[in-house]
Every structure is written in structure tokens, then in C-alpha cells.
Motif scaffolding. Structure first.
Motif, mmCIF file in Angstrom:
data_model
loop_
_atom_site.group_PDB
_atom_site.id
_atom_site.type_symbol
_atom_site.label_atom_id
_atom_site.label_comp_id
_atom_site.label_asym_id
_atom_site.label_seq_id
_atom_site.Cartn_x
_atom_site.Cartn_y
_atom_site.Cartn_z
ATOM 1 N N PHE A 292 0.774 -1.245 0.000
ATOM 2 C CA PHE A 292 0.000 0.000 0.000
ATOM 3 C C PHE A 292 0.809 1.300 0.000
ATOM 4 O O PHE A 292 0.220 2.366 -0.177
ATOM 5 N N PHE A 293 2.101 1.236 0.206
ATOM 6 C CA PHE A 293 2.881 2.470 0.301
ATOM 7 C C PHE A 293 3.616 2.721 -1.004
ATOM 8 O O PHE A 293 4.510 1.970 -1.373
ATOM 9 N N ARG A 294 3.187 3.761 -1.693
ATOM 10 C CA ARG A 294 3.785 4.120 -2.973
ATOM 11 C C ARG A 294 4.271 5.570 -2.903
ATOM 12 O O ARG A 294 3.619 6.473 -3.412
ATOM 13 N N PRO A 295 5.407 5.802 -2.254
ATOM 14 C CA PRO A 295 5.879 7.191 -2.151
ATOM 15 C C PRO A 295 6.160 7.778 -3.528
ATOM 16 O O PRO A 295 6.803 7.159 -4.377
ATOM 17 N N ALA A 296 5.632 8.935 -3.765
ATOM 18 C CA ALA A 296 5.793 9.606 -5.064
ATOM 19 C C ALA A 296 5.631 11.096 -4.863
ATOM 20 O O ALA A 296 5.043 11.549 -3.870
ATOM 21 N N GLY A 297 6.139 11.850 -5.787
ATOM 22 C CA GLY A 297 6.019 13.292 -5.712
ATOM 23 C C GLY A 297 4.635 13.766 -6.107
ATOM 24 O O GLY A 297 3.757 12.976 -6.465
ATOM 25 N N LEU A 298 4.438 15.059 -6.031
ATOM 26 C CA LEU A 298 3.183 15.677 -6.439
ATOM 27 C C LEU A 298 3.455 16.466 -7.713
ATOM 28 O O LEU A 298 3.942 17.600 -7.659
ATOM 29 N N PRO A 299 3.177 15.885 -8.873
ATOM 30 C CA PRO A 299 3.492 16.564 -10.135
ATOM 31 C C PRO A 299 2.674 17.837 -10.303
ATOM 32 O O PRO A 299 1.540 17.932 -9.833
ATOM 33 N N ARG A 300 3.262 18.784 -10.953
ATOM 34 C CA ARG A 300 2.559 20.044 -11.187
ATOM 35 C C ARG A 300 1.415 19.850 -12.166
ATOM 36 O O ARG A 300 1.478 19.022 -13.082
ATOM 37 N N ASN A 301 0.352 20.611 -11.946
ATOM 38 C CA ASN A 301 -0.813 20.611 -12.827
ATOM 39 C C ASN A 301 -0.809 21.943 -13.561
ATOM 40 O O ASN A 301 -1.049 22.999 -12.965
ATOM 41 N N ALA A 302 -0.528 21.892 -14.859
ATOM 42 C CA ALA A 302 -0.370 23.124 -15.632
ATOM 43 C C ALA A 302 -1.636 23.962 -15.663
ATOM 44 O O ALA A 302 -1.579 25.170 -15.922
ATOM 45 N N ALA A 303 -2.786 23.335 -15.394
ATOM 46 C CA ALA A 303 -4.056 24.074 -15.446
ATOM 47 C C ALA A 303 -4.343 24.830 -14.149
ATOM 48 O O ALA A 303 -5.316 25.580 -14.088
ATOM 49 N N GLN A 304 -3.513 24.626 -13.135
ATOM 50 C CA GLN A 304 -3.790 25.229 -11.828
ATOM 51 C C GLN A 304 -2.715 26.234 -11.456
ATOM 52 O O GLN A 304 -1.579 26.171 -11.928
ATOM 53 N N GLY A 305 -3.086 27.157 -10.565
ATOM 54 C CA GLY A 305 -2.184 28.201 -10.131
ATOM 55 C C GLY A 305 -1.423 27.865 -8.873
ATOM 56 O O GLY A 305 -1.534 26.760 -8.319
ATOM 57 N N ALA A 306 -0.667 28.848 -8.374
ATOM 58 C CA ALA A 306 0.196 28.635 -7.224
ATOM 59 C C ALA A 306 -0.602 28.311 -5.959
ATOM 60 O O ALA A 306 -0.179 27.477 -5.148
ATOM 61 N N ASP A 307 -1.755 28.952 -5.786
ATOM 62 C CA ASP A 307 -2.525 28.699 -4.563
ATOM 63 C C ASP A 307 -3.049 27.270 -4.534
ATOM 64 O O ASP A 307 -3.049 26.614 -3.492
ATOM 65 N N TRP A 308 -3.482 26.757 -5.676
ATOM 66 C CA TRP A 308 -3.959 25.370 -5.745
ATOM 67 C C TRP A 308 -2.827 24.406 -5.400
ATOM 68 O O TRP A 308 -3.021 23.455 -4.634
ATOM 69 N N HIS A 309 -1.646 24.646 -5.968
ATOM 70 C CA HIS A 309 -0.516 23.759 -5.694
ATOM 71 C C HIS A 309 -0.101 23.815 -4.233
ATOM 72 O O HIS A 309 0.245 22.786 -3.625
ATOM 73 N N ARG A 310 -0.122 24.998 -3.650
ATOM 74 C CA ARG A 310 0.200 25.116 -2.232
ATOM 75 C C ARG A 310 -0.847 24.382 -1.387
ATOM 76 O O ARG A 310 -0.508 23.663 -0.432
#
Length: 435
Positions: A177-195
Motif C-alpha cells: 500500500f505504500f507508494r511514495p511519489a512526488g506531487l506533479p505540477r498541474n499546468a491548469a492550476q495556479g500557485a494557490d492550488w498547488h500550495r
């Protein structure tokens, strides 16, 4: 035939043992050398302050502080389907806390779920979320915890039975169950969404409460934020599956997370009140707005365009429905509402108020699980919960389980279009007993 079956079972057992051994070998981690407790003066004041804010966002004290005990000294029992697991001492006590832990040991525990001695941690500690936390934030959190007053507090023994209490088995859980992975950027969203996503998916670990789990205690991969029962309360869906009459907009989410109340949805109570008022209270407005941006986006239907909701019409329709049902419904639940609730919850002028919550808009009334509504009827909302300094009394001493069941059924019937709840009296009895 019997011989063949036995041989087959032995082969299967051998394969299981080989797989378990492989998983353990893959996830084996060495002990890390202890260090002398770093002096508080070795940490920058700015890092300590940032760590304090991050500890609040993670609501660390809620689990790692037993009632009446010292902050972060551990000891609180966390009930799981497998037994009670006690939160550990996070103060820099060198014997019972993390005083001998280096920063790398702390980072490994947070990101991999491995203690300083190499033991696997139980996933009730949400390292599956903390794996997303940045180096800078983990360093700040470490600085804050290592500058708390050291408290000698031995963590009580867990009650998880053998063989589930064997830490080595957690290697198999991680393999599944443990799949460590990063949080890829979503080009459709802004800085506040990513934060907002970084905070929600990482340190705030919101999904840990708001996502249902499987039989082995792992979050269901295909059902993030779909709602779950937890600690005798109900953490509602944070997606389009939420049944609130009005949508959770950015402004509504911000108001709820910042103040603990909104006139269009209700107030924070129970564990969520602690998150708002004791956890995120120190967080800057920018972070609260970022969380609101992220969850407002999650709450939108992902597969279709939905026209804007006419809030005024929904509000008036809810009030009209409540009045209409009240005129013809005179059962025990309706009488209880008039006697115990109407004086504070009537909004006949069509203008819901923070101080007079409109129950036809209340998320607890429209939720698929009656736990939140029943908990509030039983125990009320304290002055330090919901909207600060506003009190709702509890009725545990004056209403029986049957009374509460009938009152809840009436509210569901008169102030919601959702299907009727079932087994309300048994649910009231269970929640009254704290089960």
C-alpha cells in the motif's frame, strides 16, 4: 490426492514465506546512531516559529498529547480495528522521547515510517502523507520539537495482538500500500492550488480522516476524500459526492477553516473543531486560502459542467419546506424540535445567520451518516468549538436515545431531500456510550 494437496499447500506456504522474506529484505532499514540532544540555541528562531505553525497544520498535538498531559509527550491511545496504538513522546527527552534522534532519523520516520532503531512504524502514523513534506519543512518541524521542554513519559504498551504486533509485518503492508511519489505540477492550476494540495496531501494529511479504508487499514486508492466514519464522528466527502445543499465554494471553505463556522453549511465540531481552532489557528491566511482553493476544485464534478447554483432559491426552498412539513407533522420528533430547538434555529425571514444556524442548509443534516448530528444533539457545541464564544447546549441528560432518534428523523425528513437514516436509536445509544 491427499498427498498432492499437502504438497501443494507446502509449496504455497513456501512461496508466501519467500515473498514475506523478500518484502522484509527490501524494506529492511538499519538503526541510525543516537546523537546528543542538540541545545535549543543551535536552532534559528525563525525555523522554530515556522515549525510551530507546521506542527499546528499537521495537528500533531491532537494525537501526541494525552488529555491532561504535557504537550507532545505522547500516551494517547488511538483505537484501530486491530487494537489500541499509543502515540509516542515527541519531546526531546533522551530516554523516552526523540532527544537522541538526529535530523536524518526524524526525516526517515516522517517519510518512510521507520523509527531510529530501524523498526517499522504502524501506519496509524500517517507517514504515507508525510512523505510529501519538503526538507525545509521537516527541518523546521524538527527544530520546533527539539526545543520543546523534555518530558520523561513512557509510552504505554499497544494492545495489538500477536502476530499483528510484529513490526516486520509492516514491511508487507508497505509493499502492498505504500507508494511514495512526488506531487506533479498541474499546468491548469495556479500557485494557490498547488500550495493547497501540498498542505492537504502532506502535513495536514486530510485524506487520513476523509477517505474510507480497506480491511487492512489502508486508504482506498480509488476513493480519495469520499468520506469515512472516524472516532465516533463522520468525516464527510470533500468531493462532488458531498451532499450539502449548497456547494463548498472557496469563500465558504475559507470561512469554515479560518473561523470554524459558516452560515451556509454549519459549524466545526468534534475532531474538526480541534483541527480548526487548535491546529490551523496559527497558519497564515495565505495557507488557509490555498487549502480552500484546492478543496473547492476537488468539490466540483470532474466529468461535467454544472451551472451556477442560485443560493437564494436554495435557501428559501429549504426554509419553505421546513415550515410546510412543520405544519402537518406533529409526531414526537416535531414536538421535540419545537420544545428544544426552534427558539435558536428558526430563520423564517429567509436570511440564515451564523448565530441562528439554518438546519436545512446544515451539512450534518444532509450527510449520509447521522453521527455528527447525533453527537451535537447529545453533547452540544462548546464555546471553544464552532464559532468562538457561541454555545449550543447538549441534551444527553434530558433526551433519551428514542427521543434523539425521533428528533434526528424529523430533521432529516423536514430539512433534507436525502433518504431516511436507519437504526437511529441504536446509533444514539452507541454514540452516547462512546462506541
Amino acid at each position: 490426492m491427499f498427498k498432492k494437496i499437502c504438497i501443494g499447500l507446502l509449496i504455497l506456504l513456501g512461496l508466501v514465506l519467500v515473498a514475506a522474506g523478500a518484502a522484509y529484505a527490501y524494506y529492511w532499514r538499519p538503526a541510525l546512531a543516537p546523537v546528543n540532544p542538540p541545545p535549543p540555541a543551535s536552532f534559528f528562531a525563525q525555523a522554530i516559529e515556522q515549525g510551530r505553525i507546521l506542527a499546528g497544520m499537521g495537528n500533531c498535538a491532537a494525537c501526541h498529547t494525552v488529555k491532561g498531559g504535557a504537550d507532545y509527550a505522547g500516551g494517547r491511545g488511538l483505537a484501530t480495528p486491530f487494537g489500541t496504538i499509543h502515540a509516542t513522546n515527541l519531546t526531546p527527552d533522551p530516554q523516552t522521547g526523540i532527544g537522541r534522534w538526529s535530523l536524518p532519523a526524524f526525516q526517515r520516520a516522517m517519510r518512510e515510517g521507520v523509527g531510529r532503531n530501524g523498526e517499522h512504524l504502524f501506519p496509524v502514523f500517517p507517514y504515507t502523507h508525510f512523505s510529501h513534506v519538503s526538507d525545509a519543512d521537516l527541518s523546521a518541524l524538527y527544530a520546533y520539537l527539539m526545543t520543546r521542554p523534555p518530558v520523561y513519559a513512557v509510552t504505554p504498551a499497544n494492545t495489538v495482538p500477536f502476530p499483528l504486533n510484529q513490526r516486520a509485518l509492516q514491511a508487507g503492508w508497505k509493499l502492498l500500500f505504500f507508494r511514495p511519489a512526488g506531487l506533479p505540477r498541474n499546468a491548469a492550476q495556479g500557485a494557490d492550488w498547488h500550495r493547497g494540495r501540498y498542505l492537504a496531501e502532506g502535513l495536514a494529511h486530510c485524506a487520513a480522516c476523509h477517505t474510507p479504508r480497506n480491511a487492512l487499514g489502508a486508504e482506498l486508492a480509488g476513493s480519495p476524500y469520499q468520506g469515512a466514519a472516524i472516532d465516533h464522528w463522520y468525516a464527510p466527502p470533500l468531493t462532488a459526492a458531498n451532499t450539502a445543499p449548497l456547494p463548498w465554494t472557496r469563500d465558504e471553505l475559507y470561512a469554515f477553516l479560518r473561523t470554524g463556522a459558516t452560515a451556509l453549511h454549519g459549524v466545526a465540531a468534534g475532531p474538526m473543531s480541534q483541527v480548526v481552532h487548535e491546529g490551523m489557528d496559527a497558519s497564515p491566511d495565505a495557507d488557509i486560502r490555498a487549502l480552500a482553493a484546492y478543496f473547492a476544485d476537488l468539490a466540483k464534478p470532474q466529468d461535467k459542467v454544472v451551472p451556477p447554483v442560485d443560493s437564494a432559491s436554495v435557501i428559501q426552498a429549504g426554509i419553505d419546506r421546513a415550515q410546510k412539513v412543520g405544519m402537518v407533522d406533529n409526531d414526537r420528533g416535531a414536538s421535540l424540535y419545537v420544545a428544544a430547538c426552534a427558539s435558536c434555529h428558526s430563520n423564517s425571514d429567509g436570511k440564515p445567520s451564523l448565530l441562528r444556524p439554518e438546519l436545512s442548509l446544515n451539512s450534518a443534516v444532509s450527510a449520509p451518516d447521522p453521527a455528527n448530528l447525533i453527537q451535537v444533539i447529545l453533547h452540544g457545541v462548546g464555546r471553544d468549538e464552532g464559532l468562538r464564544d457561541v454555545l449550543m447546549p447538549g441534551f444527553a441528560q434530558s433526551l433519551s436515545d428514542a427521543d434523539i432518534a425521533q428528533l434526528a428523523a424529523y430533521l432529516r425528513r423536514s430539512r433534507s431531500h436525502q433518504p431516511a437514516w436507519t437504526n437511529l436509536e441504536a446509533t444514539a445509544a452507541r454514540l452516547r456510550a462512546g462506541k
